[in-house]
Design a protein around this motif. Structure first.
Motif, mmCIF file in Angstrom:
data_model
loop_
_atom_site.group_PDB
_atom_site.id
_atom_site.type_symbol
_atom_site.label_atom_id
_atom_site.label_comp_id
_atom_site.label_asym_id
_atom_site.label_seq_id
_atom_site.Cartn_x
_atom_site.Cartn_y
_atom_site.Cartn_z
ATOM 1 N N LEU A 33 0.821 -1.208 0.000
ATOM 2 C CA LEU A 33 0.000 0.000 0.000
ATOM 3 C C LEU A 33 0.859 1.263 0.000
ATOM 4 N N LEU A 34 1.907 1.271 0.814
ATOM 5 C CA LEU A 34 2.799 2.436 0.839
ATOM 6 C C LEU A 34 3.496 2.632 -0.499
ATOM 7 N N SER A 35 3.858 1.531 -1.156
ATOM 8 C CA SER A 35 4.528 1.651 -2.458
ATOM 9 C C SER A 35 3.576 2.177 -3.527
ATOM 10 N N LEU A 36 2.274 2.006 -3.305
ATOM 11 C CA LEU A 36 1.264 2.516 -4.238
ATOM 12 C C LEU A 36 0.867 3.953 -3.920
ATOM 13 N N GLY A 37 1.492 4.530 -2.885
ATOM 14 C CA GLY A 37 1.221 5.913 -2.520
ATOM 15 C C GLY A 37 0.076 6.080 -1.535
ATOM 16 N N ILE A 38 -0.383 5.016 -0.949
ATOM 17 C CA ILE A 38 -1.459 5.082 0.038
ATOM 18 C C ILE A 38 -0.805 5.215 1.414
ATOM 19 N N ASP A 39 -0.778 6.446 1.910
ATOM 20 C CA ASP A 39 -0.079 6.728 3.157
ATOM 21 C C ASP A 39 -0.976 6.644 4.388
ATOM 22 N N ASN A 40 -2.268 6.884 4.228
ATOM 23 C CA ASN A 40 -3.178 6.880 5.360
ATOM 24 C C ASN A 40 -3.786 5.485 5.509
ATOM 25 N N LEU A 41 -3.086 4.625 6.216
ATOM 26 C CA LEU A 41 -3.509 3.234 6.357
ATOM 27 C C LEU A 41 -4.717 3.084 7.273
ATOM 28 N N ILE A 42 -4.844 3.958 8.240
ATOM 29 C CA ILE A 42 -5.937 3.850 9.204
ATOM 30 C C ILE A 42 -7.285 4.113 8.535
ATOM 31 N N ASP A 43 -7.323 5.059 7.619
ATOM 32 C CA ASP A 43 -8.586 5.392 6.939
ATOM 33 C C ASP A 43 -8.764 4.656 5.615
#
Length: 152
Positions: free
Chosen positions: A21-31
């Protein structure tokens, strides 16, 4: 048994998912909108592991190593070991150890009538130390050297 199976996402280590997810640019994991949201505690432990492995910096962003780790579809600890093995020229050994450890103790079959004999054989692989990993490598090496690998 439960009427409905617990989703894999709720019963697994999420480090690889978080890395992806972080590598895909999704930084807000909680939401992030998971179909079945994992427990918050499990989700928050994954960045700690990734930081310890050097995949994340102190701001929670992917490092150069983290980007490389995200490219391989393996558990982060496995990927880190494999990438580190390049430096030490032991990629084959690391691959063998990880492969053999993925089958748990199935490598060391232990039939009840032959417990003592099988325990002695397993102890022979453990001589020389190396924790749990080196006996697996020694077992594979003996199998390979006996010529069994040529039959595959």
């Amino acid at each position: 048994m439960e009427e409905n199976a617990v989703p894999q996402l709720l019963r697994t280590n999420l480090s690889h998912i978080v890395l992806l997810l972080l590598s895909l640019g999704i930084d807000n994991l909680i939401d992030f909108c998971f179909i079945d949201a994992p427990p918050l505690e499990t989700l928050l432990c994954s960045p700690e592991l990734l930081y310890a492995l050097g995949a994340l910096n102190d701001k929670g962003k992917l490092t150069k190593l983290g980007h490389r780790m995200a490219e391989l579809p393996l558990e982060p600890m496995m990927v880190k070991a494999l990438l580190a093995s390049e430096k030490y020229k032991c990629s084959e050994e690391v691959t063998v150890i990880w492969s053999m450890s993925s089958v748990n103790n199935a490598v060391f079959y232990r039939p009840k009538p032959k417990k003592m004999m099988t325990d002695a054989a397993r102890a022979a692989f453990a001589r020389g130390g190396g924790g749990d990993h080196m006996p697996l490598l020694r077992c594979y090496a003996q199998w390979r050297d006996a010529g069994f690998s040529n039959h595959w």
